[in-house]
Enzyme design. Structure first.
Site, short mmCIF file in Angstrom:
data_model
loop_
_atom_site.label_atom_id
_atom_site.label_comp_id
_atom_site.label_asym_id
_atom_site.label_seq_id
_atom_site.Cartn_x
_atom_site.Cartn_y
_atom_site.Cartn_z
N LYS A 242 -1.65 -10.38 -7.76
CA LYS A 242 -1.71 -10.38 -6.30
C LYS A 242 -1.41 -11.80 -5.83
O LYS A 242 -2.30 -12.61 -5.58
CB LYS A 242 -3.11 -9.92 -5.84
CG LYS A 242 -3.16 -9.53 -4.38
CD LYS A 242 -4.47 -8.84 -4.07
CE LYS A 242 -4.71 -8.66 -2.59
NZ LYS A 242 -3.81 -7.73 -1.93
C1 LIG Z 1 0.84 -4.25 -2.24
C2 LIG Z 1 -0.51 -3.65 -2.34
N1 LIG Z 1 -0.67 -2.51 -3.03
C3 LIG Z 1 -1.88 -1.93 -3.13
C4 LIG Z 1 -2.99 -2.48 -2.53
C5 LIG Z 1 -4.33 -1.81 -2.69
O1 LIG Z 1 -5.11 -2.53 -3.59
P1 LIG Z 1 -6.69 -2.55 -3.45
O2 LIG Z 1 -7.13 -1.15 -3.41
O3 LIG Z 1 -7.17 -3.26 -4.66
O4 LIG Z 1 -7.01 -3.29 -2.20
C6 LIG Z 1 -2.86 -3.65 -1.79
C7 LIG Z 1 -4.03 -4.28 -1.16
O5 LIG Z 1 -4.58 -5.19 -1.66
C8 LIG Z 1 -1.60 -4.27 -1.70
O6 LIG Z 1 -1.44 -5.38 -1.01
#
Ligand SMILES: Cc1ncc(COP(=O)(O)O)c(C=O)c1O
Length: 353
Positions: free
Chosen positions: A174
């Site tokens: 991330k």
């Molecule tokens: C690109 C992306 N995909 C998926 C998610 C969902 O991830 P999470 O459930 O860990 O927040 C997020 C959010 O953080 C995101 O930015």
């Protein structure tokens, strides 16, 4: 979605927490600043997390804190960011930040980035000479895709932009830089009158939204693209998978063709910000009956009951801020009698929910 002067903006001003955790200390919000020549501003060298803290009867509770912080540490490792913070340090800092905020619910944003050593500035792409800085900020964030979206669903499009490829920008980290791709997807969607865009991977299979994972319901089967479709391994996605297993709903990771979105019975997004949000249409094609479908509703209901502490989660998903504070004090040898009962209360309440 659009302000009166025609500028596409997200409008509401969030309520912010006026302290920020910075490298082991709490500082005032106004002092949490960086130099404009910081490496991160020029080369995108940051990794971050987004975590929700929910209001429960036992006070604020952070949802899947350890899993989020573990993903944060994984992202840092992938980008060779050698910092000194442990999982426990960052979990404790997050809990303490919520406690100091006085808020009963908020969104937490840990971030680690390459900054600038003003005494020995370095301006090249090589990140190694630049010092790392770690912060955790917080604010109160409402429903990411709009208040009505949770019940009525959102209208989305398939983006002309592809998701990142695994050997260019790893989607499983991330990193701030990944969100330039997300911004292209989001801006295109907004300017074309959609709430969100769904990106395909470089092979043309469905990947994810600009900030959410996606689930497809077909008959009584729930499908979601695998990590090999260049998705972020979402913690809400994992929660949805475990909730489905508990509810006896069959859930599978499977590559999904774009056309499968159009003929799905139900679609929904999952994400920390978006939570569980139904999708009402894709490219102006109605999904199912054009609202929240029954399976989505069942999963969503279970999810929100868990986040409110009203239903037993499949794992230890809620970190109760007051309980943590008491446990810390106990470890430090302060007032154990009082502490024991407070910790007991929390546990009992969860069990009886
Ligand atoms: C690109 C992306 N995909 C998926 C998610 C969902 O991830 P999470 O459930 O860990 O927040 C997020 C959010 O953080 C995101 O930015």
């Amino acid at each position: 979605m659009f302000s009166k002067d025609g500028n596409p903006k997200d409008i509401k001003t969030p309520r912010i927490v006026d302290v920020v955790w910075h490298d082991g200390e709490f500082i005032e919000w106004k002092d949490a600043r960086v130099h404009v020549m910081s490496h991160v501003l020029h080369y995108g060298s940051s990794i971050f997390e987004g975590i929700r803290c929910y209001s429960t009867k036992q006070g604020p509770a952070i949802f899947r804190l350890r899993e989020h912080i573990q993903r944060f540490l994984n992202s840092a490792k992938i980008y060779r960011m050698d910092h000194k913070w442990t999982l426990d340090d960052l979990c404790d800092a997050s809990v303490e930040l919520v406690r100091r905020s006085g808020m009963d619910q908020c969104y937490l944003r840990p971030i680690l980035f390459r900054s600038l050593d003003e005494a020995h500035p370095a301006f090249g792409v090589n990140p190694f000479p630049n010092p790392l800085a770690c912060y955790i900020g917080a604010w109160d964030w409402g429903k990411y895709l709009g208040d009505e979206a949770i019940e009525q669903g959102v209208d989305v499009c398939v983006s002309t932009w592809n998701r990142l490829t695994a050997n260019s920008m790893p989607a499983m980290a991330k990193s701030g830089a990944n969100y330039m791709n997300s911004q292209l997807i989001k801006m295109e969607a907004l300017l074309n009158g959609f709430a969100e865009g769904i990106a395909l991977d470089d092979r043309g299979y469905v990947s994810e939204g600009s900030g959410e994972n996606i689930f497809i319901v077909t008959g009584d089967l729930v499908l979601t693209p695998p990590l090999s479709s260049s998705i972020l391994p979402g913690i809400t996605r994992d929660s949805v998978i475990q909730i489905c297993q508990e509810l006896g709903v069959t859930v599978k990771e499977r590559t999904v063709q774009r056309a499968a979105l159009y003929v799905a019975d139900e679609l929904f997004f999952s994400g920390t910000a978006a939570e569980v949000t139904p999708i009402r249409s894709v490219d102006r094609i109605m999904v199912g009956r054009g609202g929240r479908g029954p399976i989505t509703e069942k999963i969503q209901k279970a999810f929100f009951e868990i986040t409110k502490g009203e239903r037993q989660a499949p794992g230890n998903w809620l970190t109760y801020v007051s309980e943590q504070k008491q446990a810390k004090a106990r470890n430090n040898g302060f007032g154990s009698a009082k502490i024991e009962s407070a910790a007991g209360d929390g546990e009992e309440a969860v069990m009886s929910a």
